[in-house]
Design an enzyme around this catalytic site. Sequence first.
Site, PDB file in Angstrom:
ATOM      1  N   TYR A 159       0.837  -1.210   0.000  1.00 14.64           N
ATOM      2  CA  TYR A 159       0.000   0.000   0.000  1.00 14.64           C
ATOM      3  C   TYR A 159       0.870   1.258   0.000  1.00 14.64           C
ATOM      4  O   TYR A 159       0.635   2.192  -0.774  1.00 14.64           O
ATOM      5  CB  TYR A 159      -0.895  -0.053   1.244  1.00 14.64           C
ATOM      6  CG  TYR A 159      -1.822   1.114   1.435  1.00 14.64           C
ATOM      7  CD1 TYR A 159      -3.016   1.221   0.728  1.00 14.64           C
ATOM      8  CD2 TYR A 159      -1.516   2.112   2.364  1.00 14.64           C
ATOM      9  CE1 TYR A 159      -3.874   2.284   0.934  1.00 14.64           C
ATOM     10  CE2 TYR A 159      -2.374   3.174   2.580  1.00 14.64           C
ATOM     11  CZ  TYR A 159      -3.554   3.255   1.862  1.00 14.64           C
ATOM     12  OH  TYR A 159      -4.392   4.315   2.081  1.00 14.64           O
ATOM     13  N   LYS A 163       1.003   4.099  -2.898  1.00 15.44           N
ATOM     14  CA  LYS A 163       0.663   5.490  -2.611  1.00 15.44           C
ATOM     15  C   LYS A 163       1.815   6.430  -2.970  1.00 15.44           C
ATOM     16  O   LYS A 163       1.581   7.575  -3.362  1.00 15.44           O
ATOM     17  CB  LYS A 163       0.266   5.631  -1.135  1.00 15.44           C
ATOM     18  CG  LYS A 163      -1.050   4.937  -0.793  1.00 15.44           C
ATOM     19  CD  LYS A 163      -2.195   5.393  -1.690  1.00 15.44           C
ATOM     20  CE  LYS A 163      -3.566   4.970  -1.187  1.00 15.44           C
ATOM     21  NZ  LYS A 163      -4.644   5.351  -2.138  1.00 15.44           N
TER      22      LYS A 163
END
Length: 252
Positions: A159, A163
């Site tokens: 993640y 991002k």
Amino acid sequence: MDGRVAIVTGAGNGLGRAEALSLAAAGARLVLNDLPGHALDAVAAEIKAAGGEAIACPGDVGEWATGEALLAAARATYGGLDVLVNNAGVLRDRTIFNMTADEWDLVLRVHLRGHFVTTRMATAYWRALSKERGGPVYGRIVNTSSEAWLLGSAGQPNYAAAKAGIVALTVATARACARYGVRANAICPRARTTMTAELMGDAPDDVPDPMSPDRVAPLVTYLASPAGGRFTGEVFVVHSDVVALLGPPTVR
Ligand code: ADP
């Protein structure tokens, strides 16, 4: 928003839903995306009940065809596209010691490739329109990064990497598209959403939740608006309410 046309991905719940409602309340006409069967019709009905306009266009944002379908739906239903809000996402949390390649690939695919696919469709459309008209057009992209891109997240290497990639994609897009009038910015929210509630735990009942998506959505609407056009290639960290988050000050 004056009837401007906005695509919001991951609009079935959480932050995406709040962003769609906020844009609609400001006068935008919406194309709502999420995976099939993810409450899009309910969000569309909510917008219509409030006097707005919205259609559902379900599909996996990692698929090229979904990007094409979203742009086609905006053009066919409303005659064009002005705003793209990328919010679709998924979590497969695990430390780096145990993460599988499938868990890595899925999160990178939905977040990063998902942002790429829709951005590719929207920017190519806006560039062609700008060339046709011989001047800048109205185009706004708001991407959803996270504070995890800078601070990392020990249980979420996939993640955090996705991002970080979204920030880089945003800046590259802003630079490539500036001459066509297109603006691209990223938000890094620390919002309590369906996705993050599991990690953050429940908000205390006795205080208003400072990290609700409703606190983040107005920033997205601002960046999508004409006034937001003064910003491009920017990264906005939104703690929603840093005072409530950190507690009462200890300084005297
Ligand atoms: P947040 O509120 O942070 O956006 P949510 O989990 O509430 O977190 O929302 C993410 C949304 O993205 C969900 O509604 C989810 O169904 C959606 N989503 C997940 N994977 C995809 C995908 N491949 N394509 C489109 N939407 C997706």
